[in-house]
Each structure stands twice: as C-alpha cells, then as structure tokens.
Design an enzyme around this catalytic site. Structure first.
Site, PDB file in Angstrom:
ATOM      1  N   ASP A 167      -2.487  56.277  36.390  1.00 38.21           N
ATOM      2  CA  ASP A 167      -3.203  55.103  35.849  1.00 38.21           C
ATOM      3  C   ASP A 167      -3.992  54.504  36.955  1.00 38.21           C
ATOM      4  O   ASP A 167      -3.585  54.913  38.277  1.00 38.21           O
ATOM      5  CB  ASP A 167      -2.139  54.466  35.012  1.00 38.21           C
ATOM      6  CG  ASP A 167      -2.834  53.585  33.899  1.00 38.21           C
ATOM      7  OD1 ASP A 167      -4.000  53.698  33.806  1.00 38.21           O
ATOM      8  OD2 ASP A 167      -2.274  53.177  32.983  1.00 38.21           O
ATOM      9  N   GLU A 200      -8.169  56.751  35.241  1.00 42.15           N
ATOM     10  CA  GLU A 200      -9.046  55.644  35.675  1.00 42.15           C
ATOM     11  C   GLU A 200     -10.122  55.187  34.875  1.00 42.15           C
ATOM     12  O   GLU A 200     -10.948  54.318  35.289  1.00 42.15           O
ATOM     13  CB  GLU A 200      -9.227  55.724  37.198  1.00 42.15           C
ATOM     14  CG  GLU A 200     -10.214  57.050  37.567  1.00 42.15           C
ATOM     15  CD  GLU A 200     -11.616  56.665  37.120  1.00 42.15           C
ATOM     16  OE1 GLU A 200     -12.086  57.424  36.037  1.00 42.15           O
ATOM     17  OE2 GLU A 200     -12.371  56.003  37.856  1.00 42.15           O
ATOM     18  N   TRP A 201      -9.992  55.482  33.564  1.00 41.54           N
ATOM     19  CA  TRP A 201     -10.875  54.938  32.232  1.00 41.54           C
ATOM     20  C   TRP A 201     -12.121  55.192  32.374  1.00 41.54           C
ATOM     21  O   TRP A 201     -13.163  54.627  31.852  1.00 41.54           O
ATOM     22  CB  TRP A 201     -10.573  53.141  32.312  1.00 41.54           C
ATOM     23  CG  TRP A 201      -9.213  52.978  32.508  1.00 41.54           C
ATOM     24  CD1 TRP A 201      -8.290  53.420  31.718  1.00 41.54           C
ATOM     25  CD2 TRP A 201      -8.700  51.918  33.523  1.00 41.54           C
ATOM     26  NE1 TRP A 201      -6.972  52.923  32.377  1.00 41.54           N
ATOM     27  CE2 TRP A 201      -7.229  52.059  33.242  1.00 41.54           C
ATOM     28  CE3 TRP A 201      -9.229  51.247  34.322  1.00 41.54           C
ATOM     29  CZ2 TRP A 201      -6.243  51.415  34.138  1.00 41.54           C
ATOM     30  CZ3 TRP A 201      -8.490  50.535  35.015  1.00 41.54           C
ATOM     31  CH2 TRP A 201      -6.946  50.409  34.849  1.00 41.54           C
ATOM     32  N   GLY A 202     -12.644  56.331  33.304  1.00 43.00           N
ATOM     33  CA  GLY A 202     -14.027  56.554  33.462  1.00 43.00           C
ATOM     34  C   GLY A 202     -14.850  55.628  34.401  1.00 43.00           C
ATOM     35  O   GLY A 202     -16.066  55.790  34.394  1.00 43.00           O
ATOM     36  N   ASP A 222      -9.055  52.169  26.904  1.00 39.71           N
ATOM     37  CA  ASP A 222      -7.894  52.347  26.044  1.00 39.71           C
ATOM     38  C   ASP A 222      -8.511  52.457  24.622  1.00 39.71           C
ATOM     39  O   ASP A 222      -9.199  51.638  24.061  1.00 39.71           O
ATOM     40  CB  ASP A 222      -7.038  51.235  25.944  1.00 39.71           C
ATOM     41  CG  ASP A 222      -6.090  51.595  27.302  1.00 39.71           C
ATOM     42  OD1 ASP A 222      -6.526  52.204  28.450  1.00 39.71           O
ATOM     43  OD2 ASP A 222      -4.911  51.152  27.353  1.00 39.71           O
TER      44      ASP A 222
HETATM   45  C1  GLA Z   1      -3.310  51.948  30.657  1.00 35.80           C
HETATM   46  C2  GLA Z   1      -3.599  53.216  30.101  1.00 35.80           C
HETATM   47  C3  GLA Z   1      -2.996  53.257  28.840  1.00 35.80           C
HETATM   48  C4  GLA Z   1      -1.444  53.197  29.059  1.00 35.80           C
HETATM   49  C5  GLA Z   1      -1.111  51.700  29.803  1.00 35.80           C
HETATM   50  C6  GLA Z   1       0.212  51.815  30.301  1.00 35.80           C
HETATM   51  O1  GLA Z   1      -3.950  50.817  29.963  1.00 35.80           O
HETATM   52  O2  GLA Z   1      -5.028  53.312  30.117  1.00 35.80           O
HETATM   53  O3  GLA Z   1      -3.236  54.862  28.250  1.00 35.80           O
HETATM   54  O4  GLA Z   1      -0.952  54.179  30.013  1.00 35.80           O
HETATM   55  O5  GLA Z   1      -1.874  51.673  30.673  1.00 35.80           O
HETATM   56  O6  GLA Z   1       0.543  50.496  30.693  1.00 35.80           O
END
Ligand code: GLA
Length: 419
Positions: A167, A200-202, A222
């Site tokens: 993450d 890393e969410w893009g 998310d």
């Molecule tokens: C981030 C990630 C999620 C999950 C949470 C855990 O938000 O994007 O998919 O893994 O952390 O804390």
C-alpha cells in the site's frame, strides 16, 4: 489520519514534483519499457483471482477467520472456479516490531503465528497473501515496511507467503516508482515466487512504469459497495463501481499478461442489488481485471455464489489474449463494451446505467468492430458469430439477427460471440 496521509500527502507529492507526475487523465508521455526487476516467474499470465479480507472485515481478522474462509473457499466452489489466493489485508500485525526489528503477527488474532496460517491455507490447495505498506505505517496504523524491505520480504518468504499487496499510506516524500522497485527486488531476492500487487491508487500512473515491477497495480482509490454514488468519508472519497469503470478506458492499453490494471477488489455480495452485482462482475470480467472477492464467503447467498463462480464470465476474464474491453458506445445510459478474445472471438456487454429498465435492440450488421489495440476486427455483415448469453447460460441466436432484450435498471447482459 489514514485518509489524511493517503490523499493529502500524495496530493503534495504531485504538487511539488513540478509536473513530473501527471494527473490521471493527462496524455501519458513515456512508458518505462525496460523490465526493472529480473522476473524469473510468470505468476499472472491471466488476471489474478482470489479473496481479500479488507472489504468486509477491515482489521477484524484472525486465524479462526482465515480457517473458516479457507474451508468455505473450497466448499463453495470458489477454488474450483479458479480463485487461488487468500489474502489477509491490513491489521494482521502487532502494533510494534520486535526487538530485532521484525514484524510480528498480532498474538491475540494469530496465536499460532503466521506460518501456521499459511500452512493451513496451503493445505486447502490455496495460495496465501499478506499486506503491508511502503510507508512508515500502514493505512490502519500498523508498522509499515519503509527501511525494512529486505528483512520483511525474507520473513514473508519464510512463512510461505505467495502474494504481497503493498500500500501507499504514510509515505511522506517517497518516490513511488523507486519504492515499489525496492520492494520488488527484495521479494525477488528471497528466491520465492511472490506475486506483487501494487496499491498506490493510480496516483503516480503505475501503468506507465510498473510493468516488470509487479503483476498488478491499483488504478484508482478505494471502491465502495455502491453502483454509482461515491461515498464521502471526510477527507477522502470511496468510489462507486461506475466511477471506477469510467477511469478504465483511458488506461486500457497498459493492461496485459503479468501487468494488470487493478480497479480494486470486488464488492459482489456486499450490499448492492443482484443486478448491480451482476453488472459489476460483468465489467470486471470485461476489463480483464484481477478478480479479488471481498465478501464473507461463510454467509454468501446462492445468488452471489452464482455470480462469482460463473465459469463463462470467468473465462472471459481469464481469456489468454489478456486484453481489456473498450467502450464501443454510450448513449441514454446504455453502454456497449467490447472485448477481443483469443481465436478471433469476442465478448460484448450491454450495460444499463439507468435507474429504470431499458430495451436493447442491437443490429450487429450496423456495428462492425475494429480494435485499434489488437487490430482484431469483425464485420458482422460478412462473418456470422454464434451468441451465448453468459448469465442466462443459453444460446442466443447469431449476429445475423438483431439482439433484443430488456435490461433491468443497473444490470448488464454479457454475451460471447464465437465464429
Ligand atoms: C488502503 C487500500 C485498501 C486497504 C486499506 C487497508 O485504503 O487502498 O485496499 O488495503 O488501505 O488499510
């Protein structure tokens, strides 16, 4: 705190790198082609499939939960349908490393340690995944890996870990590409094949540089179990299924074997309607996305089970060509998504985004297909394809005749076209 670090800090990174990091919708400038880590494995020739604890349990996980989930994973037919990994997300650790600097499994949640958990998962014919974070702490505040990459990787390998989700919280001014390369090399150095899932969410366009670093990379923030309404969480926003879907066409070309765009884990069985779950799963199959279920398998309804284990839908997702669908048309909340399959075949998904039922009347001969990426083409006035309705599990005529069907609100029809 979690969200503050997650979104504000990455925002600052973007602001201070003077435009080196582009916004998600800007045209890509350069794709890093060189394999930066010498991969000896072919861990994800097709999109990875598994189950992850986060969407339902967050940090409320334990050895008993893993055992229950592994048992149900097999009994429910998930394993036989192709799901392979059982991944423990955030919350498995004790709050502090031990005196040697090693991570420790939370002794209350995992009294027999993590090796015992991995052994149990393996005994069920499954592979075991774990989570950590490139920052000082994970998103839920547990010890992160920054500065401990090689020792953490060795520890995971000694436990028999097969998959690492990594993450991006609490990363301060860390450079994303370099941080993920370091961890990829640490995993590589263990000699154990460990699938590397970047999360890393893009934010730093991993699709431009993560091919050769990890097998899958989160492309978005998310997900939340809502069809088309984002959920504001204070300092950050959880994304609806449709918000995520709309981000995928722009990065379609970066998807492929061993480097998959990850639109986040599945929310099937987590509160959306049957239609919405079906549309969500249809799209993840069309996008050639990793299929990581996120529901409580012990309480799975027959309907959720029939969606998650639909072999024909999964075959579309797992097609050897490994190509994501393109959105061929969108009008009046009705979209047509088209995915080239191997052997010159196709999958087509009619998606009704409207809050009411709509009729589709699709005259194939007026919709020749030409995919710029694969150069696969179909002129339905010259070549006839046999149609198969994936959810109804029945033949649906041929492309010689128009396809007519009413599609419920927020639902999808999924067809395969075979020459
Ligand atoms: C981030 C990630 C999620 C999950 C949470 C855990 O938000 O994007 O998919 O893994 O952390 O804390």
């Amino acid at each position: 705190m979690k969200s503050f670090c997650k979104y504000l800090i990455t925002g600052l990174i973007i602001a201070f790198t003077g435009g080196v990091v582009l916004a998600q919708n800007e045209a890509p400038v350069k794709v890093e082609k060189k394999a930066v880590v010498q991969k000896v494995t072919n861990l994800a020739p097709t999109p990875p499939m598994g189950w992850n604890s986060w969407n339902t349990f967050q940090t409320k996980i334990s050895e008993q939960l893993v055992r229950d989930m592994a048992d149900t994973y097999v009994a429910s037919g998930m394993r036989d349908a192709g799901y392979k990994y059982l991944v423990l997300d955030d919350g498995w650790m004790a709050m502090e490393r031990d005196k040697n600097g090693s991570l420790v499994a939370d002794p209350q949640k995992f009294p027999n340690g993590m090796k015992a958990v991995a052994d149990y998962v393996h005994s069920k014919g499954l592979k075991f995944g774990i989570y950590n974070c490139a920052g000082d702490k994970t998103c839920a505040g547990y010890p992160g890996t920054r500065g401990h990459e090689y020792e953490d990787a060795r520890l995971y390998a000694s436990w028999g870990v097969d998959f690492l989700k990594y993450d991006w919280c609490n990363t301060d001014s860390l450079n994303a590409r370099e941080a993920y390369i370091t961890m990829a090399r640490a995993l590589q150095a263990t000699g154990r094949p460990i699938l590397f899932s970047l999360c890393e969410w893009g934010n730093h366009q991993p699709w431009l540089w993560a091919n050769g670093v990890g097998e899958m990379y989160r492309a978005t923030g998310d997900i939340t179990a809502n069809f088309d309404k984002d959920k504001h969480m204070g300092t950050w926003t959880a994304l609806s299924v449709m918000t995520i879907v709309d981000k995928m066409p722009a990065i379609r070309q970066y998807n492929g074997p061993n480097h998959w765009n990850d639109p986040d884990m599945l929310e099937v069985g987590n509160g959306m309607s049957l239609s919405e779950d079906r549309a969500h799963f249809s799209l993840w199959c069309m996008l050639a996305a990793p299929l990581m279920a996120g529901n409580d398998l012990r309480k799975m309804s027959a309907q959720s089970q029939s969606i998650l284990t639909n072999k024909e839908a999964i075959a579309i997702n797992q097609d050897a060509l490994g190509v994501s669908a393109y959105r061929a048309s969108a009008a009046d909340s009705m979209e047509v998504w088209v995915k080239p399959l191997s052997n010159g075949n196709w999958a087509v998904c009619f998606l009704n985004r409207a809050g009411h039922a709509q009729n589709v009347n699709y005259v194939w001969t007026q919709h020749a297909q030409q995919d710029a990426q694969t150069r696969q083409a179909a002129d339905f006035s010259k070549t006839t394809y046999k149609l198969h309705n994936v959810w109804e599990k029945k033949e649906a005529g041929t492309t010689k005749k128009a396809f007519r069907q009413s599609i419920a609100a927020h639902d999808a029809v999924l067809l395969t076209l075979t020459r």
